[in-house]
Design a protein around this motif. Structure first.
Motif, PDB file in Angstrom:
ATOM      1  N   UNK A 134     -24.149 -23.586  52.841  1.00  0.00           N
ATOM      2  CA  UNK A 134     -24.893 -22.495  53.512  1.00  0.00           C
ATOM      3  C   UNK A 134     -25.525 -22.984  54.817  1.00  0.00           C
ATOM      4  N   UNK A 135     -26.067 -22.054  55.584  1.00  0.00           N
ATOM      5  CA  UNK A 135     -26.643 -22.362  56.891  1.00  0.00           C
ATOM      6  C   UNK A 135     -28.025 -22.987  56.751  1.00  0.00           C
ATOM      7  N   UNK A 178     -32.333 -15.409  62.869  1.00  0.00           N
ATOM      8  CA  UNK A 178     -31.646 -16.693  62.944  1.00  0.00           C
ATOM      9  C   UNK A 178     -30.198 -16.567  62.499  1.00  0.00           C
ATOM     10  N   UNK A 179     -29.942 -15.730  61.503  1.00  0.00           N
ATOM     11  CA  UNK A 179     -28.561 -15.532  61.065  1.00  0.00           C
ATOM     12  C   UNK A 179     -27.687 -14.958  62.163  1.00  0.00           C
ATOM     13  N   UNK A 180     -28.211 -13.954  62.881  1.00  0.00           N
ATOM     14  CA  UNK A 180     -27.449 -13.383  63.986  1.00  0.00           C
ATOM     15  C   UNK A 180     -27.177 -14.442  65.055  1.00  0.00           C
ATOM     16  N   UNK A 181     -28.187 -15.260  65.341  1.00  0.00           N
ATOM     17  CA  UNK A 181     -28.009 -16.296  66.369  1.00  0.00           C
ATOM     18  C   UNK A 181     -26.918 -17.279  65.973  1.00  0.00           C
ATOM     19  N   UNK A 189     -20.354 -18.546  59.640  1.00  0.00           N
ATOM     20  CA  UNK A 189     -19.815 -17.254  59.242  1.00  0.00           C
ATOM     21  C   UNK A 189     -20.961 -16.391  58.692  1.00  0.00           C
ATOM     22  N   UNK A 190     -20.755 -15.076  58.604  1.00  0.00           N
ATOM     23  CA  UNK A 190     -21.825 -14.213  58.079  1.00  0.00           C
ATOM     24  C   UNK A 190     -22.295 -14.588  56.680  1.00  0.00           C
ATOM     25  N   UNK A 191     -21.371 -14.913  55.783  1.00  0.00           N
ATOM     26  CA  UNK A 191     -21.821 -15.274  54.430  1.00  0.00           C
ATOM     27  C   UNK A 191     -22.511 -16.636  54.398  1.00  0.00           C
ATOM     28  N   UNK A 192     -22.272 -17.477  55.394  1.00  0.00           N
ATOM     29  CA  UNK A 192     -23.000 -18.751  55.475  1.00  0.00           C
ATOM     30  C   UNK A 192     -24.494 -18.496  55.680  1.00  0.00           C
ATOM     31  N   UNK A 193     -24.798 -17.580  56.600  1.00  0.00           N
ATOM     32  CA  UNK A 193     -26.210 -17.322  56.890  1.00  0.00           C
ATOM     33  C   UNK A 193     -26.857 -16.560  55.736  1.00  0.00           C
ATOM     34  N   UNK A 194     -26.091 -15.700  55.084  1.00  0.00           N
ATOM     35  CA  UNK A 194     -26.642 -15.005  53.918  1.00  0.00           C
ATOM     36  C   UNK A 194     -26.935 -16.003  52.799  1.00  0.00           C
ATOM     37  N   UNK A 195     -26.054 -16.981  52.639  1.00  0.00           N
ATOM     38  CA  UNK A 195     -26.308 -18.018  51.645  1.00  0.00           C
ATOM     39  C   UNK A 195     -27.525 -18.857  51.996  1.00  0.00           C
ATOM     40  N   UNK A 196     -27.694 -19.208  53.282  1.00  0.00           N
ATOM     41  CA  UNK A 196     -28.872 -19.960  53.701  1.00  0.00           C
ATOM     42  C   UNK A 196     -30.159 -19.185  53.480  1.00  0.00           C
ATOM     43  N   UNK A 197     -30.102 -17.883  53.741  1.00  0.00           N
ATOM     44  CA  UNK A 197     -31.271 -17.023  53.511  1.00  0.00           C
ATOM     45  C   UNK A 197     -31.657 -17.029  52.028  1.00  0.00           C
ATOM     46  N   UNK A 198     -30.673 -16.933  51.158  1.00  0.00           N
ATOM     47  CA  UNK A 198     -30.953 -16.918  49.720  1.00  0.00           C
ATOM     48  C   UNK A 198     -31.411 -18.284  49.209  1.00  0.00           C
TER      49      UNK A 198
END
Length: 296
Positions: A134-135, A178-181, A189-198
């Motif tokens: 994840x991010x 931060x995910x958008x950035x 990738x989009x799911x990378x940032x969603x994983x980092x958020x979680x």
């Protein structure tokens, strides 16, 4: 050190009591999302389907949007992250909340460590061999927002609804920004940032529970408030009470007639002594007005 631990114990809990049950649900759901995406994208390269289309649409932003993305990305880099964390810790110390300062450091570092451990396990790559899921940037920035939300909620004494709303809005705004950035700069990738958020949603509350528990246990072992007397120093006496290791003196009651007889005998003895020491021809007074005659 004892005084520092006592102050830490007396500091406000970093996880407000009204939010504990709600955060427990959030942690459970976040763990499930991280695990599901990790299993689903293990060993992947470029994303496909809807995620691929979203990534290609956002990736490669130009003009002012790219400048904003770079500015946001800076706060996830080592220099920017250290500066941001220093501000949060300084605010906690100025408010005399050492427990909150410890929480801010641990709760923002733990998600970053978690993402670094997960990346080689999942094995998802971007642009060749660069591990992406994840991010870490998104996890850190979201963690800072969560820490701020929890501490502000506790300081203001917000209830469950208001506190959850504040924490949720801050975490969602930070994660989305931060995910958008990261996607706009092509770093994730989009799911990378969603994983980092979680990851942040799962780790930060758990870290807060551990910090609260550790602070309470450490302060409980501190002999600061009610220190017991040392073995070579007797306990202080208060009033007329005897020491703890010495039983109270017991004086048995004496009969009234015994006391009267003893008083009379003492008076007679004193009279005889006066008679012996008196000049010749002079008779002293006897006890209780009675005359005492001494033959010579």
């Amino acid at each position: 050190m004892s005084a520092d631990l006592s102050r830490m114990r007396m500091s406000r809990a970093v996880v407000p009591q009204p939010l504990r049950a709600w955060l427990g649900v959030v942690v459970g759901l976040a763990v499930l999302v991280v695990a599901a995406f990790g299993v689903g994208h293990a060993g992947d390269g470029e994303p496909g389907g809807a995620e691929g289309r979203l990534w290609r649409a956002v990736n490669g932003a130009q003009g002012p949007g790219r400048s904003v993305a770079h500015a946001l990305d800076f706060w996830g880099e080592p220099a920017g992250a250290a500066a941001l964390l220093a501000v949060v810790v300084a605010a906690c110390l100025l408010l005399r909340q050492p427990r909150a300062a410890v929480f801010a450091v641990v709760a923002t570092a733990a998600p970053v460590v978690a993402t670094k451990l997960l990346k080689p396990v999942v094995g998802r790559t971007i642009y060749g061999d660069n591990l992406s899921y994840p991010s870490g940037h998104t996890a850190f920035f979201t963690a800072v927002a969560l820490v701020a939300g929890l501490l502000v909620s506790g300081r203001l004494g917000l209830g469950r609804a208001a506190g959850a709303l504040l924490v949720g809005i801050l975490a969602l705004a930070a994660g989305a920004a931060m995910g958008w950035a990261q996607v706009a700069l092509g770093a994730h990738y989009p799911t990378d940032v969603l994983g980092g958020w979680c990851v942040a949603l799962a780790v930060v509350p758990a870290t807060g529970w551990l910090v609260d528990g550790a602070a309470d246990r450490l302060a409980g072992r501190t002999p600061g408030r009610t220190a017991a007397p040392s073995s070579d120093q007797p306990p202080a006496r208060t009033g007329n009470h005897p020491p703890a290791n010495q039983p109270p003196a017991h004086t048995p009651a004496r009969p009234a007639n015994e006391t009267t007889d003893e008083t009379a005998a003492q008076a007679t003895s004193e009279a005889i002594t006066e008679t012996a020491n008196a000049p010749a021809g002079e008779a002293p007074d006897g006890p209780a007005g009675a005359s005492t005659r001494v033959d010579r």
